[in-house]
Motif scaffolding. Structure first.
Motif, PDB file in Angstrom:
ATOM      1  N   TYR A 158      73.101   2.228  64.666  1.00 16.10           N
ATOM      2  CA  TYR A 158      73.833   1.523  65.720  1.00 16.10           C
ATOM      3  C   TYR A 158      72.882   0.677  66.555  1.00 16.10           C
ATOM      4  CZ  TYR A 158      76.170   0.618  70.121  1.00 16.10           C
ATOM      5  OH  TYR A 158      76.683  -0.003  71.230  1.00 16.10           O
ATOM      6  N   ALA A 159      71.911   1.304  67.177  1.00 20.00           N
ATOM      7  CA  ALA A 159      70.960   0.573  68.003  1.00 20.00           C
ATOM      8  C   ALA A 159      69.566   1.112  67.693  1.00 20.00           C
ATOM      9  CB  ALA A 159      71.288   0.720  69.488  1.00 20.00           C
ATOM     10  N   GLY A 160      68.622   0.843  68.559  1.00 19.19           N
ATOM     11  CA  GLY A 160      67.286   1.373  68.332  1.00 19.19           C
ATOM     12  C   GLY A 160      66.228   0.360  68.698  1.00 19.19           C
ATOM     13  N   GLU A 161      65.005   0.779  68.711  1.00 21.85           N
ATOM     14  CA  GLU A 161      63.871  -0.071  69.046  1.00 21.85           C
ATOM     15  C   GLU A 161      62.890  -0.074  67.888  1.00 21.85           C
ATOM     16  OE1 GLU A 161      63.889  -2.076  71.483  1.00 21.85           O
ATOM     17  OE2 GLU A 161      65.754  -1.275  72.272  1.00 21.85           O
ATOM     18  N   PRO A 162      61.893  -0.975  67.913  1.00 22.41           N
ATOM     19  CA  PRO A 162      61.005  -1.127  66.752  1.00 22.41           C
ATOM     20  C   PRO A 162      60.328   0.159  66.313  1.00 22.41           C
ATOM     21  CG  PRO A 162      60.704  -2.940  68.289  1.00 22.41           C
ATOM     22  CD  PRO A 162      61.622  -1.968  68.954  1.00 22.41           C
ATOM     23  N   TYR A 163      60.020   1.058  67.258  1.00 22.95           N
ATOM     24  CA  TYR A 163      59.310   2.268  66.868  1.00 22.95           C
ATOM     25  C   TYR A 163      60.192   3.271  66.153  1.00 22.95           C
ATOM     26  CZ  TYR A 163      61.400   3.761  71.323  1.00 22.95           C
ATOM     27  OH  TYR A 163      62.265   4.009  72.351  1.00 22.95           O
ATOM     28  N   GLU A 164      61.500   3.038  66.137  1.00 22.98           N
ATOM     29  CA  GLU A 164      62.379   4.022  65.494  1.00 22.98           C
ATOM     30  C   GLU A 164      63.325   3.410  64.482  1.00 22.98           C
ATOM     31  OE1 GLU A 164      65.967   4.066  68.805  1.00 22.98           O
ATOM     32  OE2 GLU A 164      64.406   5.588  68.886  1.00 22.98           O
ATOM     33  N   ASP A 165      63.301   2.104  64.306  1.00 20.11           N
ATOM     34  CA  ASP A 165      64.294   1.458  63.445  1.00 20.11           C
ATOM     35  C   ASP A 165      63.661   0.322  62.652  1.00 20.11           C
ATOM     36  OD1 ASP A 165      66.781   1.402  62.429  1.00 20.11           O
ATOM     37  OD2 ASP A 165      67.809   0.748  64.222  1.00 20.11           O
ATOM     38  N   HIS A 166      62.482   0.580  62.098  1.00 25.33           N
ATOM     39  CA  HIS A 166      61.732  -0.475  61.422  1.00 25.33           C
ATOM     40  C   HIS A 166      62.530  -1.158  60.322  1.00 25.33           C
ATOM     41  CE1 HIS A 166      57.782   0.461  63.230  1.00 25.33           C
ATOM     42  NE2 HIS A 166      58.233   1.706  63.267  1.00 25.33           N
ATOM     43  N   GLY A 167      63.193  -0.373  59.485  1.00 21.99           N
ATOM     44  CA  GLY A 167      63.878  -0.948  58.334  1.00 21.99           C
ATOM     45  C   GLY A 167      64.985  -1.905  58.711  1.00 21.99           C
ATOM     46  N   LEU A 180      66.793 -25.023  74.125  1.00 22.08           N
ATOM     47  CA  LEU A 180      67.923 -24.421  73.416  1.00 22.08           C
ATOM     48  C   LEU A 180      67.716 -22.927  73.202  1.00 22.08           C
ATOM     49  CD1 LEU A 180      68.620 -27.156  70.703  1.00 22.08           C
ATOM     50  CD2 LEU A 180      70.052 -26.587  72.672  1.00 22.08           C
ATOM     51  N   VAL A 181      66.523 -22.536  72.796  1.00 26.63           N
ATOM     52  CA  VAL A 181      66.260 -21.122  72.533  1.00 26.63           C
ATOM     53  C   VAL A 181      66.448 -20.295  73.801  1.00 26.63           C
ATOM     54  CG1 VAL A 181      64.521 -19.455  71.801  1.00 26.63           C
ATOM     55  CG2 VAL A 181      64.705 -21.652  70.625  1.00 26.63           C
ATOM     56  N   ALA A 182      66.087 -20.860  74.937  1.00 28.41           N
ATOM     57  CA  ALA A 182      66.234 -20.137  76.207  1.00 28.41           C
ATOM     58  C   ALA A 182      67.688 -19.846  76.532  1.00 28.41           C
ATOM     59  CB  ALA A 182      65.598 -20.939  77.340  1.00 28.41           C
ATOM     60  N   GLU A 183      68.615 -20.593  75.931  1.00 24.09           N
ATOM     61  CA  GLU A 183      70.034 -20.402  76.217  1.00 24.09           C
ATOM     62  C   GLU A 183      70.736 -19.496  75.213  1.00 24.09           C
ATOM     63  OE1 GLU A 183      71.336 -21.141  78.935  1.00 24.09           O
ATOM     64  OE2 GLU A 183      69.691 -22.359  79.698  1.00 24.09           O
ATOM     65  N   PHE A 184      70.024 -19.048  74.183  1.00 21.41           N
ATOM     66  CA  PHE A 184      70.620 -18.063  73.278  1.00 21.41           C
ATOM     67  C   PHE A 184      70.877 -16.779  74.065  1.00 21.41           C
ATOM     68  CE2 PHE A 184      69.271 -20.620  69.724  1.00 21.41           C
ATOM     69  CZ  PHE A 184      69.977 -20.168  68.618  1.00 21.41           C
ATOM     70  N   PRO A 185      72.104 -16.336  74.180  1.00 20.10           N
ATOM     71  CA  PRO A 185      72.349 -15.060  74.870  1.00 20.10           C
ATOM     72  C   PRO A 185      72.207 -13.864  73.932  1.00 20.10           C
ATOM     73  CG  PRO A 185      74.422 -16.067  74.313  1.00 20.10           C
ATOM     74  CD  PRO A 185      73.349 -17.016  73.821  1.00 20.10           C
ATOM     75  N   THR A 186      72.075 -14.132  72.638  1.00 16.77           N
ATOM     76  CA  THR A 186      72.098 -13.069  71.640  1.00 16.77           C
ATOM     77  C   THR A 186      70.686 -12.641  71.258  1.00 16.77           C
ATOM     78  OG1 THR A 186      72.132 -14.702  69.867  1.00 16.77           O
ATOM     79  CG2 THR A 186      74.250 -13.938  70.688  1.00 16.77           C
ATOM     80  N   ARG A 187      70.589 -11.537  70.574  1.00 18.44           N
ATOM     81  CA  ARG A 187      69.283 -11.017  70.166  1.00 18.44           C
ATOM     82  C   ARG A 187      68.677 -11.878  69.059  1.00 18.44           C
ATOM     83  NH1 ARG A 187      69.409  -4.501  69.750  1.00 18.44           N
ATOM     84  NH2 ARG A 187      67.179  -4.790  70.120  1.00 18.44           N
ATOM     85  N   LEU A 188      67.363 -12.035  69.121  1.00 13.99           N
ATOM     86  CA  LEU A 188      66.578 -12.725  68.102  1.00 13.99           C
ATOM     87  C   LEU A 188      65.444 -11.783  67.700  1.00 13.99           C
ATOM     88  CD1 LEU A 188      66.208 -16.172  69.940  1.00 13.99           C
ATOM     89  CD2 LEU A 188      67.885 -15.616  68.167  1.00 13.99           C
ATOM     90  N   PHE A 189      65.285 -11.566  66.417  1.00 15.83           N
ATOM     91  CA  PHE A 189      64.195 -10.714  65.947  1.00 15.83           C
ATOM     92  C   PHE A 189      63.075 -11.586  65.405  1.00 15.83           C
ATOM     93  CE2 PHE A 189      67.339  -7.077  65.115  1.00 15.83           C
ATOM     94  CZ  PHE A 189      67.063  -6.527  66.359  1.00 15.83           C
ATOM     95  N   GLY A 190      61.853 -11.194  65.726  1.00 11.22           N
ATOM     96  CA  GLY A 190      60.697 -11.943  65.278  1.00 11.22           C
ATOM     97  C   GLY A 190      59.692 -11.068  64.574  1.00 11.22           C
ATOM     98  N   LEU A 191      58.712 -11.729  63.966  1.00 10.56           N
ATOM     99  CA  LEU A 191      57.638 -11.071  63.235  1.00 10.56           C
ATOM    100  C   LEU A 191      56.338 -11.289  63.999  1.00 10.56           C
ATOM    101  CD1 LEU A 191      56.431  -9.820  60.576  1.00 10.56           C
ATOM    102  CD2 LEU A 191      56.293 -12.157  59.710  1.00 10.56           C
ATOM    103  N   VAL A 192      55.639 -10.198  64.316  1.00 12.70           N
ATOM    104  CA  VAL A 192      54.392 -10.312  65.078  1.00 12.70           C
ATOM    105  C   VAL A 192      53.333  -9.408  64.457  1.00 12.70           C
ATOM    106  CG1 VAL A 192      55.515 -10.890  67.254  1.00 12.70           C
ATOM    107  CG2 VAL A 192      55.135  -8.492  66.667  1.00 12.70           C
ATOM    108  N   PRO A 193      52.055  -9.824  64.534  1.00 16.87           N
ATOM    109  CA  PRO A 193      50.988  -8.950  64.031  1.00 16.87           C
ATOM    110  C   PRO A 193      50.798  -7.753  64.959  1.00 16.87           C
ATOM    111  CG  PRO A 193      50.073 -10.910  65.063  1.00 16.87           C
ATOM    112  CD  PRO A 193      51.555 -11.117  65.009  1.00 16.87           C
ATOM    113  N   THR A 194      50.345  -6.658  64.398  1.00 18.55           N
ATOM    114  CA  THR A 194      50.064  -5.453  65.180  1.00 18.55           C
ATOM    115  C   THR A 194      48.558  -5.341  65.389  1.00 18.55           C
ATOM    116  OG1 THR A 194      49.806  -3.977  63.285  1.00 18.55           O
ATOM    117  CG2 THR A 194      52.057  -4.362  64.079  1.00 18.55           C
TER     118      THR A 194
END
Length: 460
Positions: free
Chosen positions: A108-117, A298-312
């Protein structure tokens, strides 16, 4: 109707009368009605709902539902030519296999540390959609394409600071109704009916834009009627000359054969991913997308979630998570641009699997097949006495209008078709009683279309 006596519902433990009394006492009231005291009396029903008596056992409930379902007819056992926004496309078995995995189906929901897939799967979906749409930013899916259109138009209003929105294509009445309701009171929708040939009226658009208060020109590709409007690039030029944004709602399945909106000037593309590996489900199975270039305003006006890829911190490893989370109502709560809650993420994962499986060549092949079947269906039905195909020389994708010139209405023709095991076209009451919108996709064969034509010939 007399009120149902208090009882304990078998599936709702807190419905036991003693438990209810204890809960009400704990919050300092004697009745559930007190919770609704702020609702004006004029809006209250003041009587029980006219519902049948409750079924007290699971066995009785199952039997009742099975009897109801047995009375229905699905598009799996009946030849169907219904489309108009919810389409009968083939869903590869691998799509169902992936989305029915427990880690996706029940998440349903979750954060990166618990919902990687799931986060990575959504990032993959966004990346594939961005490639398909020739865009750089695509959102996590919202409820449906109607909401996506309303959100895109509100984004345009916030960017331009203007109020009016121009709807210039043939648009589904249901979508127009929902969008109009969704954007008010900040914005109002001005509807410019298309020309007789179904294309946008460029002169009328130019005249409306002259007022200088238009936030967005909103077009459909293809239109609700399935028409592919050759004037779509001209609308972009008109909108931008007047300082407005250009918003295009598109069917993503067309993009193997038709140019994506970004290529002819759209600032925001939106639509529904139902054609991309999502089953028809009682008229549903929807999820909406938004797409723009990576333009900060335009990106600043997206009200919805956006997922990105970042190095660790570990070299060679990457993580997936929210981009600019502070934009969303999750972070801003009541100060958010729009409320964003449960999204149709599961459908997004399914669409991602579908796009990965199809690839560029598969998308082109399916688009060419749908175009060919649509052209064949238009030609065959136009040969039937008493049947007229408006816009016969135009290009349509999947949907196309049909007009019955005899004494029978579209409702009567559909009823006659159903007697022969065929679902006819979607009714268009706004176009009169004799017009319907028929649909063919890659799931239809020429034999199916011939059967429809031959059956129509036998309907007096």
């Amino acid at each position: 109707m007399t009120a149902t006596p208090p009882h304990a519902h078998p599936y709702i433990p807190n419905s036991a009368p003693a438990v209810r009394r204890a809960m009400l006492k704990a919050v300092g009231t004697d009745s559930v009605e007190d919770f609704y005291a702020d609702i004006p009396a004029s809006l209250r029903l003041h009587r029980p709902l006219n519902l049948p008596a409750p079924l007290r056992s699971e066995a009785g409930l199952v039997r009742h539902l099975e009897e109801l379902l047995a009375g229905g007819r699905s598009t799996r056992d009946t030849l169907s030519f219904l489309g108009a926004g919810c389409y009968p496309h083939h869903v590869p078995a691998v799509v169902d296999e992936v989305v029915n995995r427990s880690e996706f189906l029940t998440a349903y929901a979750g954060e990166p540390y618990e919902d990687h897939g799931r986060f990575q799967a959504m990032w993959e979906y966004q990346s594939l959609m961005a490639e398909l749409l020739a865009a750089e930013v695509v959102n996590v899916p919202v409820y449906d394409g109607f909401q996506a259109a309303g959100t895109a138009l509100r984004m345009a209003g916030r960017v331009t600071g203007r109020r009016r929105l121009l709807a210039v294509s043939d648009t589904a009445p249901e979508q127009l109704s929902k969008v109009t309701d969704y954007v008010r009171p900040e914005h109002e929708v001005t509807v410019l009916p298309p020309r007789a040939d179904g294309r946008a009226d460029l002169d009328a658009v130019r005249a409306e834009l002259a007022a200088g208060d238009v936030a967005a020109v909103w077009a459909q590709a293809p239109a609700y009627s399935g028409l592919v409007d050759e004037g779509l690039p001209d609308l972009a030029e008109l909108a931008h000359e007047a300082g407005a944004l250009y918003v295009v709602g598109c069917n993503p399945l067309t993009l193997g054969v038709l140019a994506p909106p970004a290529d002819y000037g759209a600032d925001i593309a939106c639509g529904d991913i139902q054609p991309l590996g999502v089953h028809m489900s009682y008229g549903g199975g929807n999820a909406g997308f938004l797409a723009t270039q990576d333009v900060e305003q335009l990106v600043a006006e997206f009200p919805t979630r956006l997922f990105g890829l970042v190095p660790t911190s570990v070299e060679g490893e990457y993580g997936f998570g929210d981009v600019a989370f502070e934009r969303t109502s999750f972070a801003l709560r009541e100060e958010g641009r729009e409320w964003v809650g449960t999204a149709s993420a599961l459908h997004g994962i399914g669409a991602g699997v579908y796009l990965a499986l199809m690839g560029p060549h598969g998308m082109r092949e399916i688009g060419e097949t749908v175009l060919a079947h649509t052209a064949y269906a238009k030609r065959r039905l136009a040969e039937v006495p008493g049947v007229e195909v408006p816009q016969a020389d135009a290009v349509h994708f999947a949907d196309f209008p049909v007009r019955f010139t005899g004494s029978r209405t579209a409702v009567e023709v559909n009823a006659a078709l159903l007697e022969h095991g065929i679902f006819g076209g979607a009714l268009r009451p706004e176009r009169g009683p004799h017009e319907a919108l028929f649909c063919v996709t890659e799931t239809h064969t020429t034999a199916d279309i011939d059967r429809l034509a031959d059956t129509l010939k036998g309907i007096p």
